[in-house]
Design a protein around this motif. Structure first.
Motif, PDB file in Angstrom:
ATOM      1  N   LEU A  57      25.158  -6.066 -72.363  1.00  0.00           N
ATOM      2  CA  LEU A  57      25.193  -5.278 -73.588  1.00  0.00           C
ATOM      3  C   LEU A  57      26.060  -5.998 -74.612  1.00  0.00           C
ATOM      4  O   LEU A  57      27.196  -6.379 -74.316  1.00  0.00           O
ATOM      5  CB  LEU A  57      25.754  -3.882 -73.313  1.00  0.00           C
ATOM      6  CG  LEU A  57      25.074  -3.088 -72.189  1.00  0.00           C
ATOM      7  CD1 LEU A  57      25.752  -1.730 -72.022  1.00  0.00           C
ATOM      8  CD2 LEU A  57      23.589  -2.924 -72.448  1.00  0.00           C
ATOM      9  N   PHE A 117      24.367  -1.026 -79.802  1.00  0.00           N
ATOM     10  CA  PHE A 117      24.520  -2.194 -78.929  1.00  0.00           C
ATOM     11  C   PHE A 117      23.144  -2.744 -78.580  1.00  0.00           C
ATOM     12  O   PHE A 117      22.145  -2.028 -78.620  1.00  0.00           O
ATOM     13  CB  PHE A 117      25.270  -1.824 -77.642  1.00  0.00           C
ATOM     14  CG  PHE A 117      26.766  -1.901 -77.756  1.00  0.00           C
ATOM     15  CD1 PHE A 117      27.491  -2.743 -76.930  1.00  0.00           C
ATOM     16  CD2 PHE A 117      27.454  -1.137 -78.691  1.00  0.00           C
ATOM     17  CE1 PHE A 117      28.878  -2.821 -77.025  1.00  0.00           C
ATOM     18  CE2 PHE A 117      28.832  -1.205 -78.806  1.00  0.00           C
ATOM     19  CZ  PHE A 117      29.553  -2.053 -77.970  1.00  0.00           C
ATOM     20  N   GLU A 118      23.114  -4.017 -78.232  1.00  0.00           N
ATOM     21  CA  GLU A 118      21.867  -4.675 -77.848  1.00  0.00           C
ATOM     22  C   GLU A 118      21.818  -4.856 -76.331  1.00  0.00           C
ATOM     23  O   GLU A 118      22.778  -5.304 -75.711  1.00  0.00           O
ATOM     24  CB  GLU A 118      21.779  -6.047 -78.524  1.00  0.00           C
ATOM     25  CG  GLU A 118      20.507  -6.810 -78.179  1.00  0.00           C
ATOM     26  CD  GLU A 118      20.486  -8.187 -78.819  1.00  0.00           C
ATOM     27  OE1 GLU A 118      19.589  -8.442 -79.636  1.00  0.00           O
ATOM     28  OE2 GLU A 118      21.390  -9.004 -78.516  1.00  0.00           O
ATOM     29  N   ILE A 119      20.674  -4.507 -75.744  1.00  0.00           N
ATOM     30  CA  ILE A 119      20.444  -4.744 -74.317  1.00  0.00           C
ATOM     31  C   ILE A 119      19.773  -6.111 -74.166  1.00  0.00           C
ATOM     32  O   ILE A 119      18.719  -6.357 -74.764  1.00  0.00           O
ATOM     33  CB  ILE A 119      19.529  -3.674 -73.702  1.00  0.00           C
ATOM     34  CG1 ILE A 119      20.118  -2.268 -73.898  1.00  0.00           C
ATOM     35  CG2 ILE A 119      19.306  -3.958 -72.209  1.00  0.00           C
ATOM     36  CD1 ILE A 119      19.155  -1.162 -73.495  1.00  0.00           C
ATOM     37  N   ILE A 157      22.510   2.485 -68.006  1.00  0.00           N
ATOM     38  CA  ILE A 157      22.556   2.140 -69.422  1.00  0.00           C
ATOM     39  C   ILE A 157      22.694   3.405 -70.266  1.00  0.00           C
ATOM     40  O   ILE A 157      23.500   3.470 -71.199  1.00  0.00           O
ATOM     41  CB  ILE A 157      21.288   1.351 -69.813  1.00  0.00           C
ATOM     42  CG1 ILE A 157      21.345  -0.057 -69.220  1.00  0.00           C
ATOM     43  CG2 ILE A 157      21.130   1.287 -71.332  1.00  0.00           C
ATOM     44  CD1 ILE A 157      20.053  -0.843 -69.370  1.00  0.00           C
ATOM     45  N   GLY A 201      25.988   4.437 -72.482  1.00  0.00           N
ATOM     46  CA  GLY A 201      25.895   4.726 -73.902  1.00  0.00           C
ATOM     47  C   GLY A 201      26.534   6.051 -74.257  1.00  0.00           C
ATOM     48  O   GLY A 201      27.328   6.147 -75.212  1.00  0.00           O
ATOM     49  N   PHE A 231      20.460   1.698 -78.733  1.00  0.00           N
ATOM     50  CA  PHE A 231      20.363   0.366 -78.140  1.00  0.00           C
ATOM     51  C   PHE A 231      19.187  -0.348 -78.795  1.00  0.00           C
ATOM     52  O   PHE A 231      18.151   0.262 -79.071  1.00  0.00           O
ATOM     53  CB  PHE A 231      20.118   0.427 -76.631  1.00  0.00           C
ATOM     54  CG  PHE A 231      21.318   0.802 -75.810  1.00  0.00           C
ATOM     55  CD1 PHE A 231      22.402  -0.049 -75.715  1.00  0.00           C
ATOM     56  CD2 PHE A 231      21.356   2.019 -75.135  1.00  0.00           C
ATOM     57  CE1 PHE A 231      23.519   0.293 -74.944  1.00  0.00           C
ATOM     58  CE2 PHE A 231      22.458   2.369 -74.369  1.00  0.00           C
ATOM     59  CZ  PHE A 231      23.544   1.504 -74.272  1.00  0.00           C
TER      60      PHE A 231
END
Length: 201
Positions: free
Chosen positions: A67, A95-97, A122, A126, A134
């Protein structure tokens, strides 16, 4: 990169980096860095990355994801910005997965179970950390799976051919209803069922 190298002293993280190489480099043929011929580690594996790792009873790697905060350099903004038809989602609650990785040695049933535990983790991560969205980049086959998990998700633009593969950007909305939405499709694992998942900064 220095913090990722230091993380090689952690067995769970070391197993994760090996699994990433086995999947993304050995199996899928990605042209990404490999450290010491064993570990798939890139420029985004720094002190700002967080990792979710699902381990087996003997601490073996089953599944993992990275993440990345979107307030800093990340894959969608720095490498695939053209996949977004509008503004790239950024902010402290986004956030980026990346590097969603299922171990190559798992059977189909084991892969499904590990995937469900990781997706559940995940969502829980979060909710616990004030993340409301995400983002990510996925190939079309994987994108269709993500969109079908039951959580609120949407493409951020049309799929485009990149390096011979059809890729698309997506966003996933996270709130306290997300676990129930995932449960409706059989994805969600309760904290007890997801035992073996760990968070690592």
């Amino acid at each position: 990169m220095k913090s990722a190298v230091a993380a090689l002293g952690d067995e769970a993280l070391r197993q994760m980096f090996i699994a990433r190489r086995e999947v993304f480099v050995d199996l899928l043929g990605w042209d990404v860095p490999v450290l010491e011929g064993r570990y798939e580690i890139d420029q985004f594996d720094d002190e700002h990355a967080a990792y979710l790792i699902v381990s087996g009873p003997n601490a073996e790697h089953l599944a993992s994801a990275r993440l990345l905060p979107t307030t800093r350099p990340h894959i969608l903004a720095d490498l695939f910005a053209h996949l977004c038809e509008g503004e790239i989602p950024r902010g402290p609650g986004i956030f980026e997965i990346t590097r969603f990785c299922l171990d190559r040695r798992l059977t189909a049933a084991e892969r499904r179970d590990a995937r469900n535990k990781l997706v559940s983790s995940i969502a829980e991560y979060g909710i616990a950390n004030g993340i409301h969205t995400f983002t990510g980049v996925a190939e079309m086959g994987w994108l269709r799976q993500i969109l079908g998990f039951g959580w609120r998700s949407r493409p951020l633009g049309r799929a485009q051919r990149v390096g011979g593969k059809m890729l698309a950007a997506l966003a996933i909305d996270i709130d306290r209803e997300t676990p129930a939405l995932l449960a409706r499709t059989g994805i969600y694992s309760t904290p007890r069922q997801a035992e073996g998942t760990r968070h690592a900064a």
